[in-house]
Motif scaffolding. Sequence first.
Motif, PDB file in Angstrom:
ATOM      1  N   ILE A   1      -1.371   3.831 -14.225  1.00  0.00           N
ATOM      2  CA  ILE A   1      -1.207   2.648 -13.383  1.00  0.00           C
ATOM      3  C   ILE A   1      -0.167   2.956 -12.322  1.00  0.00           C
ATOM      4  CG2 ILE A   1      -0.644   0.192 -13.310  1.00  0.00           C
ATOM      5  CD1 ILE A   1      -1.401  -0.022 -16.216  1.00  0.00           C
ATOM      6  N   LEU A   2      -0.505   2.687 -11.074  1.00  0.00           N
ATOM      7  CA  LEU A   2       0.373   2.946  -9.943  1.00  0.00           C
ATOM      8  C   LEU A   2       1.262   1.721  -9.722  1.00  0.00           C
ATOM      9  CD1 LEU A   2       1.083   4.830  -7.562  1.00  0.00           C
ATOM     10  CD2 LEU A   2      -0.756   3.738  -6.278  1.00  0.00           C
ATOM     11  N   ARG A   3       2.515   1.799 -10.114  1.00  0.00           N
ATOM     12  CA  ARG A   3       3.414   0.652 -10.048  1.00  0.00           C
ATOM     13  C   ARG A   3       4.429   0.833  -8.911  1.00  0.00           C
ATOM     14  NH1 ARG A   3       2.239  -2.589 -14.087  1.00  0.00           N
ATOM     15  NH2 ARG A   3       1.543  -1.778 -16.114  1.00  0.00           N
ATOM     16  N   ARG A   4       4.825  -0.292  -8.342  1.00  0.00           N
ATOM     17  CA  ARG A   4       5.818  -0.284  -7.262  1.00  0.00           C
ATOM     18  C   ARG A   4       7.218  -0.323  -7.851  1.00  0.00           C
ATOM     19  NH1 ARG A   4       8.636  -4.145  -4.206  1.00  0.00           N
ATOM     20  NH2 ARG A   4       7.676  -5.839  -5.382  1.00  0.00           N
TER      21      ARG A   4
ATOM     22  N   LEU B   1      -7.347  12.834 -10.431  1.00  0.00           N
ATOM     23  CA  LEU B   1      -7.237  11.412 -10.733  1.00  0.00           C
ATOM     24  C   LEU B   1      -8.177  10.637  -9.828  1.00  0.00           C
ATOM     25  CD1 LEU B   1      -3.342  11.042 -10.995  1.00  0.00           C
ATOM     26  CD2 LEU B   1      -4.971  11.061 -12.884  1.00  0.00           C
ATOM     27  N   SER B   2      -8.973   9.759 -10.409  1.00  0.00           N
ATOM     28  CA  SER B   2      -9.896   8.957  -9.628  1.00  0.00           C
ATOM     29  C   SER B   2      -9.676   7.484  -9.932  1.00  0.00           C
ATOM     30  CB  SER B   2     -11.352   9.344  -9.914  1.00  0.00           C
ATOM     31  OG  SER B   2     -11.678   9.064 -11.265  1.00  0.00           O
ATOM     32  N   ARG B   3      -9.938   6.656  -8.958  1.00  0.00           N
ATOM     33  CA  ARG B   3      -9.746   5.214  -9.101  1.00  0.00           C
ATOM     34  C   ARG B   3     -10.687   4.671 -10.168  1.00  0.00           C
ATOM     35  NH1 ARG B   3      -8.347   1.740  -4.745  1.00  0.00           N
ATOM     36  NH2 ARG B   3      -7.643  -0.265  -5.617  1.00  0.00           N
ATOM     37  N   ALA B   4     -10.139   3.934 -11.121  1.00  0.00           N
ATOM     38  CA  ALA B   4     -10.936   3.400 -12.230  1.00  0.00           C
ATOM     39  C   ALA B   4     -11.391   1.996 -11.905  1.00  0.00           C
ATOM     40  CB  ALA B   4     -10.117   3.394 -13.517  1.00  0.00           C
TER      41      ALA B   4
ATOM     42  N   ILE C   1       0.852  -1.182   0.000  1.00  0.00           N
ATOM     43  CA  ILE C   1       0.000   0.000   0.000  1.00  0.00           C
ATOM     44  C   ILE C   1       0.892   1.238   0.000  1.00  0.00           C
ATOM     45  CG2 ILE C   1      -1.851   1.222   1.194  1.00  0.00           C
ATOM     46  CD1 ILE C   1      -2.701  -1.501   0.232  1.00  0.00           C
ATOM     47  N   THR C   2       0.557   2.228  -0.802  1.00  0.00           N
ATOM     48  CA  THR C   2       1.352   3.457  -0.832  1.00  0.00           C
ATOM     49  C   THR C   2       1.137   4.261   0.445  1.00  0.00           C
ATOM     50  OG1 THR C   2      -0.409   4.717  -1.939  1.00  0.00           O
ATOM     51  CG2 THR C   2       1.176   3.555  -3.336  1.00  0.00           C
ATOM     52  N   TRP C   3       2.128   5.053   0.791  1.00  0.00           N
ATOM     53  CA  TRP C   3       2.041   5.924   1.950  1.00  0.00           C
ATOM     54  C   TRP C   3       2.632   7.285   1.569  1.00  0.00           C
ATOM     55  CZ3 TRP C   3       5.350   1.905   1.248  1.00  0.00           C
ATOM     56  CH2 TRP C   3       6.726   2.196   1.243  1.00  0.00           C
ATOM     57  N   GLU C   4       2.349   8.266   2.372  1.00  0.00           N
ATOM     58  CA  GLU C   4       2.849   9.601   2.077  1.00  0.00           C
ATOM     59  C   GLU C   4       4.368   9.634   2.174  1.00  0.00           C
ATOM     60  OE1 GLU C   4       2.094  14.289   3.283  1.00  0.00           O
ATOM     61  OE2 GLU C   4       1.066  12.679   4.374  1.00  0.00           O
ATOM     62  N   GLY C   5       5.014  10.063   1.106  1.00  0.00           N
ATOM     63  CA  GLY C   5       6.460  10.132   1.057  1.00  0.00           C
ATOM     64  C   GLY C   5       7.120   8.994   0.309  1.00  0.00           C
ATOM     65  N   CYS C   6       6.364   7.984  -0.097  1.00  0.00           N
ATOM     66  CA  CYS C   6       6.975   6.856  -0.798  1.00  0.00           C
ATOM     67  C   CYS C   6       7.174   7.190  -2.278  1.00  0.00           C
ATOM     68  CB  CYS C   6       6.116   5.592  -0.661  1.00  0.00           C
ATOM     69  SG  CYS C   6       4.634   5.572  -1.695  1.00  0.00           S
ATOM     70  N   SER C   7       8.124   6.508  -2.885  1.00  0.00           N
ATOM     71  CA  SER C   7       8.375   6.673  -4.320  1.00  0.00           C
ATOM     72  C   SER C   7       7.487   5.722  -5.106  1.00  0.00           C
ATOM     73  CB  SER C   7       9.841   6.390  -4.644  1.00  0.00           C
ATOM     74  OG  SER C   7      10.689   7.326  -4.019  1.00  0.00           O
ATOM     75  N   VAL C   8       7.009   6.172  -6.242  1.00  0.00           N
ATOM     76  CA  VAL C   8       6.144   5.359  -7.084  1.00  0.00           C
ATOM     77  C   VAL C   8       6.579   5.520  -8.539  1.00  0.00           C
ATOM     78  CG1 VAL C   8       4.148   5.478  -5.538  1.00  0.00           C
ATOM     79  CG2 VAL C   8       4.434   7.209  -7.327  1.00  0.00           C
TER      80      VAL C   8
ATOM     81  N   PHE D   1      -0.512  -0.794  -4.757  1.00  0.00           N
ATOM     82  CA  PHE D   1       0.244  -0.761  -6.003  1.00  0.00           C
ATOM     83  C   PHE D   1      -0.471  -1.629  -7.036  1.00  0.00           C
ATOM     84  CE2 PHE D   1       3.758   0.358  -3.082  1.00  0.00           C
ATOM     85  CZ  PHE D   1       4.204   1.497  -3.730  1.00  0.00           C
ATOM     86  N   GLY D   2      -0.512  -1.160  -8.269  1.00  0.00           N
ATOM     87  CA  GLY D   2      -1.247  -1.841  -9.321  1.00  0.00           C
ATOM     88  C   GLY D   2      -2.598  -1.215  -9.600  1.00  0.00           C
ATOM     89  N   SER D   3      -2.998  -0.258  -8.769  1.00  0.00           N
ATOM     90  CA  SER D   3      -4.283   0.414  -8.988  1.00  0.00           C
ATOM     91  C   SER D   3      -4.246   1.232 -10.272  1.00  0.00           C
ATOM     92  CB  SER D   3      -4.623   1.325  -7.806  1.00  0.00           C
ATOM     93  OG  SER D   3      -4.682   0.597  -6.600  1.00  0.00           O
TER      94      SER D   3
END
Length: 384
Positions: A164-167, A75-78, A15-22, A60-62
């Motif tokens: 796409i939100l990738r890790r 941006l909204s979740r699809a 799960i992403t958090w504030e301050g993480c790299s994406v 991640f993967g959203s």
Amino acid sequence: MSMDDNVNSSQNRRITWEGCSVLLDINDGDRLVFSRLTAGAIVKIGNKNYPLQPLIGCPFGSVFQVENGINGPCLSRAVQANNTEDKKECTLKDESRDNRALIDNNTAQTLTGDDIEGLRRQGASGNEIVEALIANSATFENKTSFSQEKYRLKKQKKYDPKVILRRPFARSICDTYFKKYPARIGFLRVDTLSLLLSFGNVMAQSDVLVVDMIGGLLTGAVAERLGGTGYVCNTYLGDSPHSTEIVRIFNFNDEINRRIVRLPLVELSAPEDVDSKEQSVLQAANSVDNPSDQSDPASMEETIVSKVHKAAKPGEKAPEDAIKLWRENGFSSLIIAAPDVDAWSIVKEVLPSLSFSAPFVIYHQYLQVLLVILNSLLFILEYS
């Protein structure tokens, strides 16, 4: 749970958090962007800026889609619909069609640019604009199913782009750099990086000595495989360590960051009774000119840098007990990636720091450089 606990908890790494790299994958690989999720971070898509705040706390993967919100573009979740069966039915139905009778004269589309802008002002979503373009196309129904899908994808990328939100991990980081900034990682491909880790026998509890002059990609890949065990020690000639900016894109927790250390070669090979003043003299005598580091994409405009918690930093000085152990027993393996300097001058200095029968791997983009190193090693073996 505090923010530090949340960041360093292994159960939240998906799960992403504030301050993480994406890694933002826009339109299925058409554009790849490294960014850091903060309250004020944005990404530019087309001619509009979209805040990245909605991406915080998402897996991640959203997949996200662009929309015109009350406060502007967002941006909204699809929701991904499963229309595989519909595509199969369409393929079977239209398999006898062809495009021979179609004439591309730019008159098939009756929807004008002003009409599209009008739809946008009325709050129409990107998908609704795409459907309107399809409905107003005089030739869409006569196209084959393949051409229809190609037309739909083309319009979606323009009017309804997906993100796409990738890790970020070793493979995705290497692929992205190789595609956008290959010179900054010495033109290292992901398959070659895999071979370096394999031939270097990088596994849990290993103490790996690296000469990383490709921005920290090699250091991060080794640390990722070690998983918080053993050490990855970055060594260097002279008094200036090489840049390892890419390491921070990996989102390593404190446990792994503490295992990423640095140590100048002169100190690693110096006798234990050499004091700090003598080490400084030796270090100055063995200094070599290091090429200036190019700016990293992680620090460019597309990347927002922000510190949200005080964490262990990678690349700190190696602990004394570890240095003593390496001097006595040597490292378990060695990996060198130094494309911009004389590789042999580095190899002959760092090889004595290995334990007996330890594997070592040397990467360079040109075969001739590796042949020179091989011939030099064979010469030493023959006359030693």
